[in-house]
Design a protein around this motif. Structure first.
Motif, PDB file in Angstrom:
ATOM      1  N   ARG A 226      -3.968 -33.824  41.364  1.00 58.27           N
ATOM      2  CA  ARG A 226      -2.459 -33.406  41.053  1.00 58.27           C
ATOM      3  C   ARG A 226      -1.699 -33.129  42.134  1.00 58.27           C
ATOM      4  N   LYS A 227      -2.178 -32.365  42.904  1.00 56.72           N
ATOM      5  CA  LYS A 227      -1.201 -31.809  43.987  1.00 56.72           C
ATOM      6  C   LYS A 227      -1.629 -32.275  45.452  1.00 56.72           C
ATOM      7  N   CYS A 228      -2.471 -33.200  45.712  1.00 54.89           N
ATOM      8  CA  CYS A 228      -2.640 -33.627  47.097  1.00 54.89           C
ATOM      9  C   CYS A 228      -2.796 -35.176  46.907  1.00 54.89           C
ATOM     10  N   SER A 229      -3.167 -35.716  45.977  1.00 55.55           N
ATOM     11  CA  SER A 229      -3.694 -37.350  46.090  1.00 55.55           C
ATOM     12  C   SER A 229      -2.734 -38.251  46.140  1.00 55.55           C
ATOM     13  N   VAL A 230      -1.448 -37.828  45.924  1.00 54.71           N
ATOM     14  CA  VAL A 230      -0.328 -38.764  46.041  1.00 54.71           C
ATOM     15  C   VAL A 230       0.102 -38.981  47.543  1.00 54.71           C
ATOM     16  N   CYS A 231      -0.550 -38.232  48.333  1.00 55.53           N
ATOM     17  CA  CYS A 231      -0.219 -38.163  49.923  1.00 55.53           C
ATOM     18  C   CYS A 231      -1.281 -38.220  50.722  1.00 55.53           C
TER      19      CYS A 231
ATOM     20  N   PRO B 274       1.228 -40.676  62.691  1.00 52.65           N
ATOM     21  CA  PRO B 274       2.481 -39.926  63.214  1.00 52.65           C
ATOM     22  C   PRO B 274       2.658 -38.606  62.784  1.00 52.65           C
ATOM     23  N   TYR B 275       2.108 -37.768  63.507  1.00 52.59           N
ATOM     24  CA  TYR B 275       2.156 -36.222  62.990  1.00 52.59           C
ATOM     25  C   TYR B 275       3.652 -36.040  63.626  1.00 52.59           C
ATOM     26  N   SER B 276       4.153 -34.683  62.925  1.00 53.19           N
ATOM     27  CA  SER B 276       5.274 -34.098  63.374  1.00 53.19           C
ATOM     28  C   SER B 276       4.866 -33.287  64.752  1.00 53.19           C
TER      29      SER B 276
ATOM     30  N   GLY C 282       0.619 -38.554  53.976  1.00 54.10           N
ATOM     31  CA  GLY C 282      -0.322 -37.663  55.009  1.00 54.10           C
ATOM     32  C   GLY C 282      -1.555 -38.417  55.510  1.00 54.10           C
ATOM     33  N   PRO C 283      -1.991 -37.824  56.559  1.00 53.49           N
ATOM     34  CA  PRO C 283      -3.319 -38.367  57.041  1.00 53.49           C
ATOM     35  C   PRO C 283      -4.538 -38.227  55.961  1.00 53.49           C
ATOM     36  N   THR C 284      -5.410 -39.098  56.188  1.00 49.58           N
ATOM     37  CA  THR C 284      -6.686 -38.700  55.530  1.00 49.58           C
ATOM     38  C   THR C 284      -7.142 -37.642  55.774  1.00 49.58           C
TER      39      THR C 284
ATOM     40  N   PHE D 254     -14.088 -28.498  46.723  1.00 45.70           N
ATOM     41  CA  PHE D 254     -13.942 -29.754  46.339  1.00 45.70           C
ATOM     42  C   PHE D 254     -14.067 -30.313  47.537  1.00 45.70           C
ATOM     43  N   LEU D 255     -12.977 -30.085  48.454  1.00 44.01           N
ATOM     44  CA  LEU D 255     -12.588 -30.720  49.694  1.00 44.01           C
ATOM     45  C   LEU D 255     -14.094 -30.868  50.627  1.00 44.01           C
ATOM     46  N   LYS D 256     -14.749 -29.728  50.705  1.00 41.47           N
ATOM     47  CA  LYS D 256     -15.813 -29.609  51.494  1.00 41.47           C
ATOM     48  C   LYS D 256     -16.560 -30.621  51.302  1.00 41.47           C
TER      49      LYS D 256
ATOM     50  N   ASP E 189       5.585 -42.438  49.810  1.00 41.88           N
ATOM     51  CA  ASP E 189       4.888 -42.573  51.207  1.00 41.88           C
ATOM     52  C   ASP E 189       5.551 -42.432  52.343  1.00 41.88           C
ATOM     53  N   TYR E 190       6.861 -42.131  52.425  1.00 46.21           N
ATOM     54  CA  TYR E 190       7.518 -42.078  53.966  1.00 46.21           C
ATOM     55  C   TYR E 190       7.931 -43.269  54.314  1.00 46.21           C
ATOM     56  N   SER E 191       7.764 -44.326  53.967  1.00 43.17           N
ATOM     57  CA  SER E 191       8.178 -45.505  54.447  1.00 43.17           C
ATOM     58  C   SER E 191       8.899 -46.472  53.431  1.00 43.17           C
TER      59      SER E 191
ATOM     60  N   ASP F 113      -5.491 -20.313  53.833  1.00 41.53           N
ATOM     61  CA  ASP F 113      -4.152 -19.949  54.582  1.00 41.53           C
ATOM     62  C   ASP F 113      -3.103 -20.770  54.155  1.00 41.53           C
ATOM     63  N   LEU F 114      -3.484 -22.238  54.660  1.00 39.11           N
ATOM     64  CA  LEU F 114      -2.193 -23.244  54.536  1.00 39.11           C
ATOM     65  C   LEU F 114      -1.447 -23.188  53.179  1.00 39.11           C
ATOM     66  N   PHE F 115      -2.396 -23.026  52.102  1.00 42.53           N
ATOM     67  CA  PHE F 115      -1.812 -22.998  50.788  1.00 42.53           C
ATOM     68  C   PHE F 115      -1.809 -21.514  49.991  1.00 42.53           C
ATOM     69  N   ASP F 116      -2.154 -20.671  51.057  1.00 40.24           N
ATOM     70  CA  ASP F 116      -1.743 -19.225  50.569  1.00 40.24           C
ATOM     71  C   ASP F 116      -0.515 -18.625  50.923  1.00 40.24           C
TER      72      ASP F 116
ATOM     73  N   MET G 229       4.887 -31.548  55.979  1.00 36.42           N
ATOM     74  CA  MET G 229       4.337 -31.477  54.820  1.00 36.42           C
ATOM     75  C   MET G 229       5.142 -30.624  53.719  1.00 36.42           C
ATOM     76  N   PRO G 230       5.508 -31.167  52.515  1.00 38.73           N
ATOM     77  CA  PRO G 230       6.317 -30.533  51.813  1.00 38.73           C
ATOM     78  C   PRO G 230       5.742 -28.986  51.238  1.00 38.73           C
ATOM     79  N   LEU G 231       6.715 -28.112  51.136  1.00 43.43           N
ATOM     80  CA  LEU G 231       6.112 -26.921  50.719  1.00 43.43           C
ATOM     81  C   LEU G 231       5.296 -26.975  49.533  1.00 43.43           C
TER      82      LEU G 231
ATOM     83  N   ALA H 298       5.277 -30.471  65.169  1.00 43.32           N
ATOM     84  CA  ALA H 298       4.872 -29.096  65.134  1.00 43.32           C
ATOM     85  C   ALA H 298       3.269 -29.178  64.765  1.00 43.32           C
ATOM     86  N   LEU H 299       2.619 -30.236  63.950  1.00 44.28           N
ATOM     87  CA  LEU H 299       1.199 -30.255  64.019  1.00 44.28           C
ATOM     88  C   LEU H 299       0.649 -30.726  65.353  1.00 44.28           C
ATOM     89  N   ARG H 300       1.273 -31.687  66.055  1.00 47.56           N
ATOM     90  CA  ARG H 300       0.656 -32.229  67.109  1.00 47.56           C
ATOM     91  C   ARG H 300       0.453 -31.075  68.129  1.00 47.56           C
TER      92      ARG H 300
HETATM   93  C1  HEC Z   1       4.312 -35.299  49.298  1.00 45.54           C
HETATM   94  C2  HEC Z   1       3.147 -35.309  50.392  1.00 45.54           C
HETATM   95  C3  HEC Z   1       1.984 -34.361  50.409  1.00 45.54           C
HETATM   96  C4  HEC Z   1       1.350 -33.600  49.549  1.00 45.54           C
HETATM   97  C5  HEC Z   1       1.641 -33.582  48.145  1.00 45.54           C
HETATM   98  C6  HEC Z   1       0.232 -32.812  50.511  1.00 45.54           C
HETATM   99  N1  HEC Z   1       0.267 -33.213  51.552  1.00 45.54           N
HETATM  100 FE1  HEC Z   1      -0.737 -32.534  52.832  1.00 45.54          FE
HETATM  101  N2  HEC Z   1       0.449 -33.589  54.491  1.00 45.54           N
HETATM  102  C7  HEC Z   1       1.484 -34.228  54.374  1.00 45.54           C
HETATM  103  C8  HEC Z   1       2.025 -34.554  55.515  1.00 45.54           C
HETATM  104  C9  HEC Z   1       3.164 -35.576  55.624  1.00 45.54           C
HETATM  105  C10 HEC Z   1       1.231 -33.980  56.477  1.00 45.54           C
HETATM  106  C11 HEC Z   1       1.344 -34.223  58.116  1.00 45.54           C
HETATM  107  C12 HEC Z   1       2.302 -33.007  58.346  1.00 45.54           C
HETATM  108  C13 HEC Z   1       2.767 -33.235  59.829  1.00 45.54           C
HETATM  109  O1  HEC Z   1       2.491 -34.053  60.424  1.00 45.54           O
HETATM  110  O2  HEC Z   1       3.552 -32.181  60.128  1.00 45.54           O
HETATM  111  C14 HEC Z   1       0.111 -33.319  55.785  1.00 45.54           C
HETATM  112  C15 HEC Z   1      -0.782 -32.694  56.552  1.00 45.54           C
HETATM  113  C16 HEC Z   1      -1.946 -31.895  55.912  1.00 45.54           C
HETATM  114  C17 HEC Z   1      -3.021 -31.444  56.440  1.00 45.54           C
HETATM  115  C18 HEC Z   1      -3.108 -31.346  58.129  1.00 45.54           C
HETATM  116  C19 HEC Z   1      -4.046 -32.619  58.442  1.00 45.54           C
HETATM  117  C20 HEC Z   1      -4.382 -32.833  60.007  1.00 45.54           C
HETATM  118  O3  HEC Z   1      -4.976 -33.641  60.294  1.00 45.54           O
HETATM  119  O4  HEC Z   1      -4.020 -31.772  60.672  1.00 45.54           O
HETATM  120  C21 HEC Z   1      -4.027 -30.800  55.878  1.00 45.54           C
HETATM  121  C22 HEC Z   1      -5.187 -30.275  55.825  1.00 45.54           C
HETATM  122  C23 HEC Z   1      -3.243 -31.130  54.360  1.00 45.54           C
HETATM  123  N3  HEC Z   1      -2.045 -31.724  54.401  1.00 45.54           N
HETATM  124  C24 HEC Z   1      -3.835 -30.666  53.276  1.00 45.54           C
HETATM  125  C25 HEC Z   1      -3.416 -30.989  51.910  1.00 45.54           C
HETATM  126  C26 HEC Z   1      -3.732 -30.593  50.569  1.00 45.54           C
HETATM  127  C27 HEC Z   1      -5.195 -29.928  50.457  1.00 45.54           C
HETATM  128  C28 HEC Z   1      -2.918 -30.972  49.754  1.00 45.54           C
HETATM  129  C29 HEC Z   1      -2.772 -30.636  48.031  1.00 45.54           C
HETATM  130  C30 HEC Z   1      -2.926 -29.389  47.902  1.00 45.54           C
HETATM  131  C31 HEC Z   1      -1.756 -31.493  50.388  1.00 45.54           C
HETATM  132  N4  HEC Z   1      -1.956 -31.650  51.541  1.00 45.54           N
HETATM  133  C32 HEC Z   1      -0.552 -32.154  49.733  1.00 45.54           C
HETATM  134  C33 HEC Z   1       1.916 -34.590  53.035  1.00 45.54           C
HETATM  135  C34 HEC Z   1       1.527 -34.072  52.126  1.00 45.54           C
END
Ligand code: HEC
Length: 457
Positions: A349-354, A384-386, A366-368, A435-437, A54-56, A403-406, A418-420, A388-390
């Motif tokens: 699988r891909k998002c809920s860990v963060c 605490p955003y990076s 990551g933020p809720t 689902f997110l909506k 969780d980065y901490s 687009d973010l995930f494309d 946020m990791p690639l 880049a995001l702030r």
């Molecule tokens: C390993 C951790 C991790 C995973 C897995 C991850 N994220 Fe993130 N996410 C982050 C972090 C950390 C940030 C904040 C990035 C920053 O501040 O630069 C972020 C930021 C975001 C944001 C921007 C939120 C905002 O308030 O601006 C969105 C949208 C997002 N993630 C969606 C997703 C979705 C959807 C998935 C799954 C497909 C996902 N993330 C998977 C760590 C993760």
């Protein structure tokens, strides 16, 4: 758990606890928002340090029966892999972000951070005399830092590895240290000059973990092929082969008096040995998967283990406690049934860990994402955003999230922490967004993340 370790049977079969015979250690350390990679206990067991995905990291105050969060160490830009207590009042941590950081335990303040590049830093160690901190990096080097005041001064680079460096440990004299690499070799270096003294042992398979015994000669190692054993640095050979693990060995811990040893593997097996003769004393199966971190209580009776679950748990070795933890609270987010909606599966699988979907972020990395549609990027108060995001200027919508995930976060929000990740098919992205909506829409019936987890089951 009963605190009664030693019972005495009085007349007529009445039993009574002999007071003060067993210190009851806490059953779990609860507070991280993601899997835990390592756990370390102070020599007297009164404090602990855990490092998480969780980065901490968390500094714990360990009391009788309970562990309270003392400080949260926040400031790395990626998952943490390891942490070590340095003297009485500092800690050092390493992260996927390629850096090593030094912290003040009492205030939680980051005192210094050294970035060595893009590759993960995987392990960190401190010399017993408190002069040095060393880190192992997947850039094929280990690094030695001198501790001057509250700073980490780059002291030496240990090079010559033919693969990522997985582990680093000081010998008791603090003047020499050893590394273990993916190339299968355990190497001995001089801490001051950084010079390679010799390749002490070659295992053939990648060596993952190391622990130095008090004689400064024998070293416990665990490898990717499941082999574990003890080598002699002077003789350059194995002096004791331990029972082989079926999966890679991922963790090792010595007790503070160096008389007990625990080894954990990728299938969740933990083996407990006495160092004297290396007799296998007990074996435990973590039902929740791999064992990434281990620590032994100072009385050698309890093992703390860390893995996929958000909490560090304890296994009472002696007197032997019932084997299986009763309540199963393995991270439910990994257990979504196969029949669930495909977007929910993607999220699990891909998002809920963060990320959570509820008003509180539950200390995930990551933020809720609660209320994310229509929210300006990087604008959730308190997270605490990076930079880049702030400083980015757009609003999250179906299109921008797609687009973010494309294209990937590195393209849409360059510099984001946020990791690639990419979802390559349009169908996957559409399902996730649908689902997110639904799941992020603010509404009166939103529950806390804990309750939500229970529902996701
Ligand atoms: C390993 C951790 C991790 C995973 C897995 C991850 N994220 Fe993130 N996410 C982050 C972090 C950390 C940030 C904040 C990035 C920053 O501040 O630069 C972020 C930021 C975001 C944001 C921007 C939120 C905002 O308030 O601006 C969105 C949208 C997002 N993630 C969606 C997703 C979705 C959807 C998935 C799954 C497909 C996902 N993330 C998977 C760590 C993760």
């Amino acid at each position: 758990m009963t605190a009664c370790g030693l019972k005495t049977v009085l007349a007529f079969g009445v039993t009574m606890c002999l007071a003060g015979t067993v210190h009851a250690w806490p059953e779990r350390f609860e507070g991280h928002g993601g899997p835990v990679k390592s756990i370390a206990l102070s020599a007297d067991g009164s404090s602990a340090l855990s490092s998480s995905f969780d980065y901490s990291a968390i500094v714990w105050q360990v009391g009788k029966d309970s562990a309270a969060v003392g400080q949260r160490l926040i400031g790395h830009e990626g998952p943490l892999n390891d942490g070590v207590l340095v003297g009485k009042d500092m800690a050092a941590t390493v992260s996927d972000d390629g850096s090593v950081a030094l912290w003040n335990l009492a205030t939680g303040e980051m005192l210094d951070r050294v970035d060595e590049g893009e590759e993960k830093m995987i392990r960190v160690a401190a010399s017993a005399d408190g002069r040095f901190v060393a880190s192992a990096s997947w850039d094929r080097n280990a690094y030695v830092y001198g501790l001057a005041g509250n700073r980490l001064g780059r002291h030496a680079v240990l090079s010559g590895h033919r693969g990522p460096v997985n582990a680093v440990a000081f010998l008791p004299d603090g003047k020499r240290l050893i590394t273990a690499s993916y190339d299968g070799v355990i190497r001995l270096f001089d801490a001051d000059s950084g010079e390679l003294q010799r390749e002490a042992y070659s295992h053939g398979w990648g060596v993952n973990v190391l622990a130095v015994l008090p004689d400064g000669d024998r070293v416990v190692f665990g490898a990717a092929d499941g082999e574990a054993g003890v080598i002699s640095l002077a003789r350059g050979e194995i002096v004791k082969i331990l029972p082989k693990h079926e999966r890679p060995v991922l963790s090792v811990a010595l007790s503070s008096d160096l008389s007990a040893l625990a080894i954990g593997d990728g299938a969740g097996v933990i083996r407990f040995y006495s160092v004297d003769g290396f007799a296998l004393e007990e074996e435990f199966q973590n039902p929740y998967g791999p064992v990434w971190g281990l620590a032994i209580s100072p009385d050698n009776k309890t093992v703390f283990y860390a893995g996929l679950d958000d909490s560090v748990k304890s296994w009472q070795v002696t007197p032997r406690a019932p084997f299986e933890p009763v309540e199963n609270d393995f991270p439910r987010r990994f257990q979504v049934s196969e029949t669930a909606d495909p977007g929910e599966l993607q999220f699990a699988r891909k998002c809920s860990v963060c990320h959570t979907l509820t008003p509180d972020g539950a200390n995930r990395a990551g933020p809720t994402l609660y209320g994310v549609f229509g929210r300006k990027v990087g604008s959730l108060p308190g997270y605490p955003y990076s930079n880049a995001l702030r400083t980015a200027d757009f609003v999250w919508s179906e299109k921008t999230i797609s687009d973010l995930f494309d294209y990937g976060p590195d393209v849409v929000t360059p510099g984001s922490k946020m990791p690639l990740q990419r979802l390559r098919t349009e169908a996957d992205r559409d399902a996730l967004i649908a689902f997110l909506k639904r799941a992020t829409a603010p509404g009166p019936d939103r529950r806390s993340s804990q309750e939500r987890n229970e529902v996701v089951k």
